[in-house]
Write a protein that holds these residues in place. Sequence first.
Motif, mmCIF file in Angstrom:
data_model
loop_
_atom_site.group_PDB
_atom_site.id
_atom_site.type_symbol
_atom_site.label_atom_id
_atom_site.label_comp_id
_atom_site.label_asym_id
_atom_site.label_seq_id
_atom_site.Cartn_x
_atom_site.Cartn_y
_atom_site.Cartn_z
ATOM 1 N N ASP A 162 0.821 -1.209 0.000
ATOM 2 C CA ASP A 162 0.000 0.000 0.000
ATOM 3 C C ASP A 162 0.861 1.269 0.000
ATOM 4 O O ASP A 162 0.467 2.291 -0.545
ATOM 5 C CB ASP A 162 -0.936 0.000 1.210
ATOM 6 C CG ASP A 162 -2.120 -0.953 1.027
ATOM 7 O OD1 ASP A 162 -2.373 -1.337 -0.135
ATOM 8 O OD2 ASP A 162 -2.758 -1.306 2.033
ATOM 9 N N ILE A 163 2.009 1.187 0.638
ATOM 10 C CA ILE A 163 2.926 2.341 0.631
ATOM 11 C C ILE A 163 3.363 2.652 -0.798
ATOM 12 O O ILE A 163 3.439 3.809 -1.210
ATOM 13 C CB ILE A 163 4.144 2.063 1.533
ATOM 14 C CG1 ILE A 163 3.723 2.075 3.008
ATOM 15 C CG2 ILE A 163 5.238 3.101 1.291
ATOM 16 C CD1 ILE A 163 4.810 1.637 3.965
ATOM 17 N N GLN A 164 3.635 1.597 -1.587
ATOM 18 C CA GLN A 164 4.009 1.795 -2.984
ATOM 19 C C GLN A 164 2.844 2.395 -3.788
ATOM 20 O O GLN A 164 3.035 3.279 -4.614
ATOM 21 C CB GLN A 164 4.438 0.464 -3.601
ATOM 22 C CG GLN A 164 5.757 -0.058 -3.081
ATOM 23 C CD GLN A 164 6.119 -1.381 -3.744
ATOM 24 O OE1 GLN A 164 5.612 -2.440 -3.360
ATOM 25 N NE2 GLN A 164 6.970 -1.318 -4.737
ATOM 26 N N ILE A 165 1.619 1.894 -3.523
ATOM 27 C CA ILE A 165 0.443 2.445 -4.189
ATOM 28 C C ILE A 165 0.272 3.913 -3.810
ATOM 29 O O ILE A 165 -0.014 4.766 -4.654
ATOM 30 C CB ILE A 165 -0.815 1.635 -3.816
ATOM 31 C CG1 ILE A 165 -0.719 0.216 -4.380
ATOM 32 C CG2 ILE A 165 -2.078 2.328 -4.333
ATOM 33 C CD1 ILE A 165 -1.853 -0.692 -3.935
ATOM 34 N N ASP A 166 0.482 4.218 -2.543
ATOM 35 C CA ASP A 166 0.339 5.590 -2.060
ATOM 36 C C ASP A 166 1.329 6.527 -2.740
ATOM 37 O O ASP A 166 0.997 7.662 -3.101
ATOM 38 C CB ASP A 166 0.548 5.602 -0.544
ATOM 39 C CG ASP A 166 0.237 6.962 0.071
ATOM 40 O OD1 ASP A 166 -0.879 7.471 -0.158
ATOM 41 O OD2 ASP A 166 1.114 7.508 0.758
ATOM 42 N N LYS A 167 2.564 6.039 -2.929
ATOM 43 C CA LYS A 167 3.567 6.861 -3.618
ATOM 44 C C LYS A 167 3.149 7.138 -5.058
ATOM 45 O O LYS A 167 3.320 8.247 -5.573
ATOM 46 C CB LYS A 167 4.927 6.158 -3.592
ATOM 47 C CG LYS A 167 5.623 6.178 -2.250
ATOM 48 C CD LYS A 167 6.976 5.481 -2.340
ATOM 49 C CE LYS A 167 7.706 5.503 -0.998
ATOM 50 N NZ LYS A 167 9.019 4.799 -1.093
ATOM 51 N N ALA A 168 2.613 6.109 -5.730
ATOM 52 C CA ALA A 168 2.187 6.280 -7.122
ATOM 53 C C ALA A 168 1.052 7.291 -7.235
ATOM 54 O O ALA A 168 0.992 8.073 -8.194
ATOM 55 C CB ALA A 168 1.756 4.929 -7.701
ATOM 56 N N LEU A 169 0.148 7.297 -6.273
ATOM 57 C CA LEU A 169 -0.950 8.261 -6.275
ATOM 58 C C LEU A 169 -0.467 9.662 -5.899
ATOM 59 O O LEU A 169 -0.869 10.662 -6.495
ATOM 60 C CB LEU A 169 -2.042 7.811 -5.291
ATOM 61 C CG LEU A 169 -2.821 6.550 -5.672
ATOM 62 C CD1 LEU A 169 -3.657 6.067 -4.493
ATOM 63 C CD2 LEU A 169 -3.712 6.822 -6.884
ATOM 64 N N THR A 170 0.412 9.720 -4.900
ATOM 65 C CA THR A 170 0.886 11.013 -4.409
ATOM 66 C C THR A 170 1.645 11.788 -5.473
ATOM 67 O O THR A 170 1.474 12.996 -5.633
ATOM 68 C CB THR A 170 1.791 10.813 -3.176
ATOM 69 O OG1 THR A 170 1.030 10.212 -2.134
ATOM 70 C CG2 THR A 170 2.342 12.151 -2.680
ATOM 71 N N ASN A 205 9.543 13.262 -8.318
ATOM 72 C CA ASN A 205 10.493 12.434 -7.601
ATOM 73 C C ASN A 205 9.831 11.100 -7.320
ATOM 74 O O ASN A 205 8.881 11.023 -6.537
ATOM 75 C CB ASN A 205 10.899 13.104 -6.279
ATOM 76 C CG ASN A 205 11.689 14.368 -6.521
ATOM 77 O OD1 ASN A 205 12.538 14.402 -7.393
ATOM 78 N ND2 ASN A 205 11.403 15.404 -5.742
ATOM 79 N N TYR A 206 10.300 10.056 -7.920
ATOM 80 C CA TYR A 206 9.653 8.755 -7.738
ATOM 81 C C TYR A 206 10.706 7.677 -7.622
ATOM 82 O O TYR A 206 11.696 7.665 -8.360
ATOM 83 C CB TYR A 206 8.712 8.447 -8.889
ATOM 84 C CG TYR A 206 7.814 7.262 -8.607
ATOM 85 C CD1 TYR A 206 6.757 7.378 -7.729
ATOM 86 C CD2 TYR A 206 8.058 6.025 -9.191
ATOM 87 C CE1 TYR A 206 5.932 6.302 -7.449
ATOM 88 C CE2 TYR A 206 7.245 4.938 -8.921
ATOM 89 C CZ TYR A 206 6.186 5.087 -8.050
ATOM 90 O OH TYR A 206 5.379 4.000 -7.769
ATOM 91 N N GLY A 207 10.487 6.760 -6.736
ATOM 92 C CA GLY A 207 11.466 5.695 -6.534
ATOM 93 C C GLY A 207 12.728 6.267 -5.928
ATOM 94 O O GLY A 207 12.729 7.307 -5.284
ATOM 95 N N ARG A 228 9.471 3.887 -14.005
ATOM 96 C CA ARG A 228 9.133 3.076 -12.837
ATOM 97 C C ARG A 228 7.696 3.334 -12.401
ATOM 98 O O ARG A 228 6.963 2.412 -12.046
ATOM 99 C CB ARG A 228 10.108 3.388 -11.696
ATOM 100 C CG ARG A 228 9.986 2.456 -10.491
ATOM 101 C CD ARG A 228 11.044 2.753 -9.447
ATOM 102 N NE ARG A 228 12.373 2.481 -9.978
ATOM 103 C CZ ARG A 228 13.281 3.427 -10.248
ATOM 104 N NH1 ARG A 228 13.002 4.688 -10.043
ATOM 105 N NH2 ARG A 228 14.468 3.097 -10.726
ATOM 106 N N TRP A 229 7.294 4.593 -12.447
ATOM 107 C CA TRP A 229 5.912 4.954 -12.070
ATOM 108 C C TRP A 229 4.908 4.302 -13.009
ATOM 109 O O TRP A 229 3.901 3.753 -12.578
ATOM 110 C CB TRP A 229 5.772 6.473 -12.087
ATOM 111 C CG TRP A 229 4.384 6.954 -11.758
ATOM 112 C CD1 TRP A 229 3.813 7.010 -10.521
ATOM 113 C CD2 TRP A 229 3.402 7.440 -12.678
ATOM 114 N NE1 TRP A 229 2.529 7.507 -10.601
ATOM 115 C CE2 TRP A 229 2.254 7.780 -11.922
ATOM 116 C CE3 TRP A 229 3.378 7.637 -14.050
ATOM 117 C CZ2 TRP A 229 1.096 8.296 -12.512
ATOM 118 C CZ3 TRP A 229 2.228 8.150 -14.638
ATOM 119 C CH2 TRP A 229 1.107 8.469 -13.879
ATOM 120 N N LEU A 230 5.202 4.334 -14.323
ATOM 121 C CA LEU A 230 4.308 3.703 -15.293
ATOM 122 C C LEU A 230 4.176 2.208 -15.029
ATOM 123 O O LEU A 230 3.094 1.642 -15.110
ATOM 124 C CB LEU A 230 4.834 3.943 -16.715
ATOM 125 C CG LEU A 230 4.712 5.361 -17.260
ATOM 126 C CD1 LEU A 230 5.474 5.501 -18.575
ATOM 127 C CD2 LEU A 230 3.251 5.743 -17.453
#
Length: 393
Positions: free
Chosen positions: A31-39, A51-53, A70-72
């Motif tokens: 869920d933390i990874q999902i949250d980062k993708a949404l944020t 800033n991602y990953g 990575r986000w995609l």
Amino acid sequence: MNEDQEQLRKWRLILGGDEADGTGYNLTQKDIQIDKALTVLYDFERKRQFNYGDSKKQGGSEGSNPGVARWLGDIRNFFPNTVVQVMQNDALKQPELQRKLMLEPEILEQTTPDVHLVATLMELGKLIPEKTKDTARRVVEKVVEELMAKLEQKTIAALTGALNRSSRNRRPRHNEIDWNTTIRKNLKHYQPEYKTIIPEVRIGYGRKSRRSLKDIVLCLDQSGSMGTSVVYSGIFGAVMASLPNVKTQMVVFDTQVADLTEDLKDPVDLLFGVQLGGGTDINLALQYCQQIIRQPDDTILVLITDLYEGGNLAEMRKRAVALVESGVQVICLLALNDDGSPSFDAQNAQFFAKHEIPVFACTPDMFPDLMAAAIQKKDLFQWAGDNGLVLKG
């Protein structure tokens, strides 16, 4: 996980985890990874950076952004295709994200090609990585083909008719005779017994070989704000370059000048040769145009710029006046697109108008008629007024 916990989890992901979210829910690693993708997308107004990953590459001249790739990959892993498409479309609405996403071929393939997308690709220029270049070229080719189909025939018809009317003479050589016009002019001399027309009046085009009837110079500001205007100008330049008796030259400028005349045979190559962005030195561009003009009395110079001069203002104005006084027909278009009223330097526009240089924005549909009117040396101030293109500002 019970229903109440699932509801808390969803609200936590929706609210973004700020101190005021009120859920008190602790996310799992996934869920933390999902949250980062949404944020990174939906909290973008606050973040202001992609800033991602753990990628540390920001800015610079590298073409592709590892964080974007990575986000995609993550959103495709975490969400169904319908949600992925929504997120990608939302990302493309963010100007800061759009440029990075355009560097990914799979995103570029899903976009709807139009002049604005081509302008964005022209702005990206050399930043486009090798893996995306073929896709980018296909996008540009599709837009060019659509615009050529829409604008080519009207442009050819308007300019050819104007050239014919402006160059007719009453003593043409045999290979210069405009037979259609000559026949119409002599219908009253039809001889029934011979079943023929006596051509008492002959109408000709004038000389066709040694000297162009008109020289047209398109001088384009390639600063970032002029993107769609440059796209349309490239299309029209390519069409006019194909016409007999017209010599068309294409000059683009920012703080430097580039002559793209040789690329007019392929508008796709021409558009890829443009590098949008940077400053504006109109004076330098006009200086170059002065050097390449050979027959001032038969030259139309179309300067496409918003007139915000970053170079020598006094010299720019002097060169513009000098071109007019030499016999060049100078037209200043503040924009050549369908985007509405542009921002422009009103003082420079007023100075140009005062010195017999018409200044207005023009839509692509009106451009062929504008060039036809210019070839016939009509009063372009009146023409602009009659067509609702009166300068405002």
